[in-house]
Design a protein around this motif. Structure first.
Motif, PDB file in Angstrom:
ATOM      1  N   PHE A   1       0.843  -1.186   0.000  1.00 41.57           N
ATOM      2  CA  PHE A   1       0.000   0.000   0.000  1.00 41.57           C
ATOM      3  C   PHE A   1       0.887   1.248   0.000  1.00 41.57           C
ATOM      4  CE2 PHE A   1      -2.190  -3.472   2.087  1.00 41.57           C
ATOM      5  CZ  PHE A   1      -3.402  -3.508   1.417  1.00 41.57           C
ATOM      6  N   PRO A   2       1.055   1.893  -1.148  1.00 40.50           N
ATOM      7  CA  PRO A   2       1.945   3.054  -1.222  1.00 40.50           C
ATOM      8  C   PRO A   2       1.294   4.399  -0.882  1.00 40.50           C
ATOM      9  CG  PRO A   2       1.251   2.426  -3.412  1.00 40.50           C
ATOM     10  CD  PRO A   2       0.660   1.412  -2.465  1.00 40.50           C
ATOM     11  N   LEU A   3      -0.018   4.405  -0.649  1.00 40.57           N
ATOM     12  CA  LEU A   3      -0.709   5.665  -0.376  1.00 40.57           C
ATOM     13  C   LEU A   3      -1.699   5.446   0.770  1.00 40.57           C
ATOM     14  CD1 LEU A   3      -1.242   8.622  -1.331  1.00 40.57           C
ATOM     15  CD2 LEU A   3      -3.044   7.678  -2.789  1.00 40.57           C
ATOM     16  N   SER A   4      -1.816   6.443   1.645  1.00 41.66           N
ATOM     17  CA  SER A   4      -2.760   6.321   2.756  1.00 41.66           C
ATOM     18  C   SER A   4      -3.454   7.648   3.029  1.00 41.66           C
ATOM     19  CB  SER A   4      -2.048   5.858   4.027  1.00 41.66           C
ATOM     20  OG  SER A   4      -1.203   6.866   4.531  1.00 41.66           O
ATOM     21  N   SER A   5      -4.554   7.553   3.731  1.00 36.85           N
ATOM     22  CA  SER A   5      -5.205   8.751   4.268  1.00 36.85           C
ATOM     23  C   SER A   5      -5.369   8.532   5.769  1.00 36.85           C
ATOM     24  CB  SER A   5      -6.557   9.015   3.598  1.00 36.85           C
ATOM     25  OG  SER A   5      -7.462   7.984   3.878  1.00 36.85           O
TER      26      SER A   5
ATOM     27  N   PRO B   1      -8.325   6.930  12.624  1.00 38.47           N
ATOM     28  CA  PRO B   1      -8.759   6.139  11.472  1.00 38.47           C
ATOM     29  C   PRO B   1      -7.804   6.330  10.287  1.00 38.47           C
ATOM     30  CG  PRO B   1     -10.617   7.290  12.436  1.00 38.47           C
ATOM     31  CD  PRO B   1      -9.381   7.821  13.098  1.00 38.47           C
ATOM     32  N   GLU B   2      -7.438   5.229   9.658  1.00 36.91           N
ATOM     33  CA  GLU B   2      -6.520   5.268   8.515  1.00 36.91           C
ATOM     34  C   GLU B   2      -7.043   4.356   7.418  1.00 36.91           C
ATOM     35  OE1 GLU B   2      -2.671   4.018   9.898  1.00 36.91           O
ATOM     36  OE2 GLU B   2      -2.501   5.662  11.321  1.00 36.91           O
ATOM     37  N   GLN B   3      -6.725   4.727   6.185  1.00 37.14           N
ATOM     38  CA  GLN B   3      -7.054   3.869   5.060  1.00 37.14           C
ATOM     39  C   GLN B   3      -5.870   3.875   4.107  1.00 37.14           C
ATOM     40  OE1 GLN B   3     -10.573   4.677   2.506  1.00 37.14           O
ATOM     41  NE2 GLN B   3     -11.157   2.628   3.172  1.00 37.14           N
ATOM     42  N   TYR B   4      -5.503   2.673   3.640  1.00 39.54           N
ATOM     43  CA  TYR B   4      -4.351   2.494   2.748  1.00 39.54           C
ATOM     44  C   TYR B   4      -4.848   1.975   1.406  1.00 39.54           C
ATOM     45  CZ  TYR B   4      -1.731   2.726   7.107  1.00 39.54           C
ATOM     46  OH  TYR B   4      -1.205   3.134   8.309  1.00 39.54           O
ATOM     47  N   TYR B   5      -4.228   2.446   0.316  1.00 38.23           N
ATOM     48  CA  TYR B   5      -4.647   2.084  -1.041  1.00 38.23           C
ATOM     49  C   TYR B   5      -3.477   1.429  -1.765  1.00 38.23           C
ATOM     50  CZ  TYR B   5      -7.750   5.702   0.625  1.00 38.23           C
ATOM     51  OH  TYR B   5      -8.586   6.446   1.419  1.00 38.23           O
ATOM     52  N   GLY B   6      -3.758   0.286  -2.401  1.00 35.37           N
ATOM     53  CA  GLY B   6      -2.666  -0.387  -3.103  1.00 35.37           C
ATOM     54  C   GLY B   6      -3.126  -1.595  -3.879  1.00 35.37           C
ATOM     55  N   GLU B   7      -2.315  -2.660  -3.780  1.00 36.17           N
ATOM     56  CA  GLU B   7      -2.558  -3.851  -4.604  1.00 36.17           C
ATOM     57  C   GLU B   7      -2.063  -5.100  -3.893  1.00 36.17           C
ATOM     58  OE1 GLU B   7      -0.335  -2.470  -7.938  1.00 36.17           O
ATOM     59  OE2 GLU B   7       1.576  -3.184  -7.145  1.00 36.17           O
ATOM     60  N   CYS B   8      -2.602  -6.232  -4.312  1.00 33.90           N
ATOM     61  CA  CYS B   8      -2.202  -7.527  -3.765  1.00 33.90           C
ATOM     62  C   CYS B   8      -1.876  -8.469  -4.908  1.00 33.90           C
ATOM     63  CB  CYS B   8      -3.311  -8.157  -2.933  1.00 33.90           C
ATOM     64  SG  CYS B   8      -3.752  -7.241  -1.450  1.00 33.90           S
TER      65      CYS B   8
ATOM     66  N   VAL C   1      -7.625  -2.359  -0.623  1.00 36.42           N
ATOM     67  CA  VAL C   1      -7.692  -1.275   0.354  1.00 36.42           C
ATOM     68  C   VAL C   1      -7.597  -1.899   1.749  1.00 36.42           C
ATOM     69  CG1 VAL C   1     -10.224  -1.264   0.443  1.00 36.42           C
ATOM     70  CG2 VAL C   1      -8.973   0.785   1.032  1.00 36.42           C
ATOM     71  N   HIS C   2      -6.897  -1.213   2.648  1.00 39.05           N
ATOM     72  CA  HIS C   2      -6.761  -1.663   4.033  1.00 39.05           C
ATOM     73  C   HIS C   2      -7.220  -0.523   4.931  1.00 39.05           C
ATOM     74  CE1 HIS C   2      -4.951  -3.626   7.551  1.00 39.05           C
ATOM     75  NE2 HIS C   2      -4.461  -2.434   7.874  1.00 39.05           N
ATOM     76  N   SER C   3      -8.155  -0.804   5.824  1.00 38.69           N
ATOM     77  CA  SER C   3      -8.700   0.225   6.714  1.00 38.69           C
ATOM     78  C   SER C   3      -8.433  -0.123   8.168  1.00 38.69           C
ATOM     79  CB  SER C   3     -10.216   0.355   6.527  1.00 38.69           C
ATOM     80  OG  SER C   3     -10.521   0.726   5.212  1.00 38.69           O
ATOM     81  N   ARG C   4      -8.089   0.884   8.933  1.00 38.36           N
ATOM     82  CA  ARG C   4      -7.879   0.717  10.369  1.00 38.36           C
ATOM     83  C   ARG C   4      -8.889   1.576  11.106  1.00 38.36           C
ATOM     84  NH1 ARG C   4      -1.555  -0.189  11.647  1.00 38.36           N
ATOM     85  NH2 ARG C   4      -1.343  -1.940  10.218  1.00 38.36           N
ATOM     86  N   HIS C   5      -9.753   0.913  11.834  1.00 35.65           N
ATOM     87  CA  HIS C   5     -10.813   1.583  12.573  1.00 35.65           C
ATOM     88  C   HIS C   5     -10.358   1.656  14.030  1.00 35.65           C
ATOM     89  CE1 HIS C   5     -13.864   0.791   9.271  1.00 35.65           C
ATOM     90  NE2 HIS C   5     -12.737   0.232   8.874  1.00 35.65           N
ATOM     91  N   GLU C   6      -9.746   2.788  14.360  1.00 37.32           N
ATOM     92  CA  GLU C   6      -9.132   2.943  15.669  1.00 37.32           C
ATOM     93  C   GLU C   6      -9.072   4.429  16.003  1.00 37.32           C
ATOM     94  OE1 GLU C   6      -5.135   1.146  17.767  1.00 37.32           O
ATOM     95  OE2 GLU C   6      -5.348   0.979  15.613  1.00 37.32           O
ATOM     96  N   TYR C   7      -9.243   4.762  17.276  1.00 36.95           N
ATOM     97  CA  TYR C   7      -9.145   6.160  17.671  1.00 36.95           C
ATOM     98  C   TYR C   7      -8.711   6.248  19.129  1.00 36.95           C
ATOM     99  CZ  TYR C   7     -10.167  11.097  18.182  1.00 36.95           C
ATOM    100  OH  TYR C   7     -10.052  12.443  18.395  1.00 36.95           O
ATOM    101  N   LEU C   8      -7.613   6.936  19.358  1.00 35.52           N
ATOM    102  CA  LEU C   8      -7.106   7.161  20.710  1.00 35.52           C
ATOM    103  C   LEU C   8      -6.935   8.650  20.940  1.00 35.52           C
ATOM    104  CD1 LEU C   8      -4.303   4.434  20.828  1.00 35.52           C
ATOM    105  CD2 LEU C   8      -6.581   4.280  21.821  1.00 35.52           C
ATOM    106  N   GLU C   9      -7.286   9.095  22.106  1.00 29.04           N
ATOM    107  CA  GLU C   9      -7.116  10.497  22.463  1.00 29.04           C
ATOM    108  C   GLU C   9      -6.330  10.552  23.752  1.00 29.04           C
ATOM    109  OE1 GLU C   9      -7.063  14.220  21.761  1.00 29.04           O
ATOM    110  OE2 GLU C   9      -8.420  13.147  20.459  1.00 29.04           O
ATOM    111  N   PRO C  10      -5.183  11.101  23.830  1.00 29.17           N
ATOM    112  CA  PRO C  10      -4.446  11.763  22.750  1.00 29.17           C
ATOM    113  C   PRO C  10      -3.782  10.726  21.840  1.00 29.17           C
ATOM    114  CG  PRO C  10      -3.145  11.834  24.749  1.00 29.17           C
ATOM    115  CD  PRO C  10      -4.463  11.179  25.110  1.00 29.17           C
ATOM    116  N   PRO C  11      -3.446  11.119  20.606  1.00 32.64           N
ATOM    117  CA  PRO C  11      -2.809  10.181  19.679  1.00 32.64           C
ATOM    118  C   PRO C  11      -1.430   9.746  20.172  1.00 32.64           C
ATOM    119  CG  PRO C  11      -3.019  12.376  18.711  1.00 32.64           C
ATOM    120  CD  PRO C  11      -3.667  12.425  20.043  1.00 32.64           C
ATOM    121  N   LEU C  12      -1.055   8.529  19.816  1.00 30.72           N
ATOM    122  CA  LEU C  12       0.257   7.999  20.170  1.00 30.72           C
ATOM    123  C   LEU C  12       1.208   8.157  18.992  1.00 30.72           C
ATOM    124  CD1 LEU C  12      -0.851   4.677  21.891  1.00 30.72           C
ATOM    125  CD2 LEU C  12      -0.195   6.822  22.997  1.00 30.72           C
TER     126      LEU C  12
END
Length: 158
Positions: free
Chosen positions: A43-47, A147-154, A129-140
């Motif tokens: 996954f070379p690109l993420s949001s 929340p993060e999402q990665y875009y790529g290929e398999c 696509v790979h998604s991470r459903h996570e939220y911590l306050e404060p961030p580590l």
């Protein structure tokens, strides 16, 4: 041949025919992805998303180099193994026509989902696509805490 032996042989033959039928049915429903036993995904690109102090959502695109490896994929059993470096995790695998979903749910709350599409990404690879459903306050720092999402290929490895 005794009747019991004949019945056992017939049952074995029926089970073999059914297994072959299910395997070919899976292949027909989802193409080569439906019968994949191993994947290497990059996954070379993420949001990365979060919320501003006023509660409004925001997201930023970032380049990156993120790789996941999945082995022992068995969609009939709904299982797979995620291998990330030296770590190995048992995860859930679900197939649908044109999709393979690989889900990792943590007892602490977060959920990670990788979806591979039976759509070419070039070079024999498939879009993912790979998604991470996570939220911590404060961030580590250095860890997934928003929340993060990665875009790529398999690529299918087995």
């Amino acid at each position: 041949m005794r009747t019991v032996q004949k019945l056992a042989l017939a049952a074995t033959l029926i089970m073999t025919v059914l297994a072959a039928s299910l395997s070919s049915q899976n292949a027909a429903q989802g193409g080569k992805l439906a019968v994949a036993k191993g994947l290497r995904c990059s996954f070379p690109l993420s949001s990365v998303a979060g919320w501003k102090k006023d509660g409004q959502p925001e997201a930023a695109l970032k380049p990156g180099a993120f790789t996941l490896r999945f082995d022992s994929i068995d969609t009939d059993e709904g299982t797979a193994k995620l291998r990330n470096g030296t770590m190995e995790s048992e995860i859930i695998a679900r197939a649908a026509p044109g999709y393979l979903h690989l889900m990792q749910s943590f007892r602490s709350g977060p959920m990670y989902i990788t979806t591979v599409f039976d759509q070419p990404a070039g070079g024999g690879k498939l879009k993912a696509v790979h998604s991470r459903h996570e939220y911590l306050e404060p961030p580590l720092a250095g860890a997934t805490s928003s929340p993060e999402q990665y875009y790529g290929e398999c690529e299918i490895t087995e």
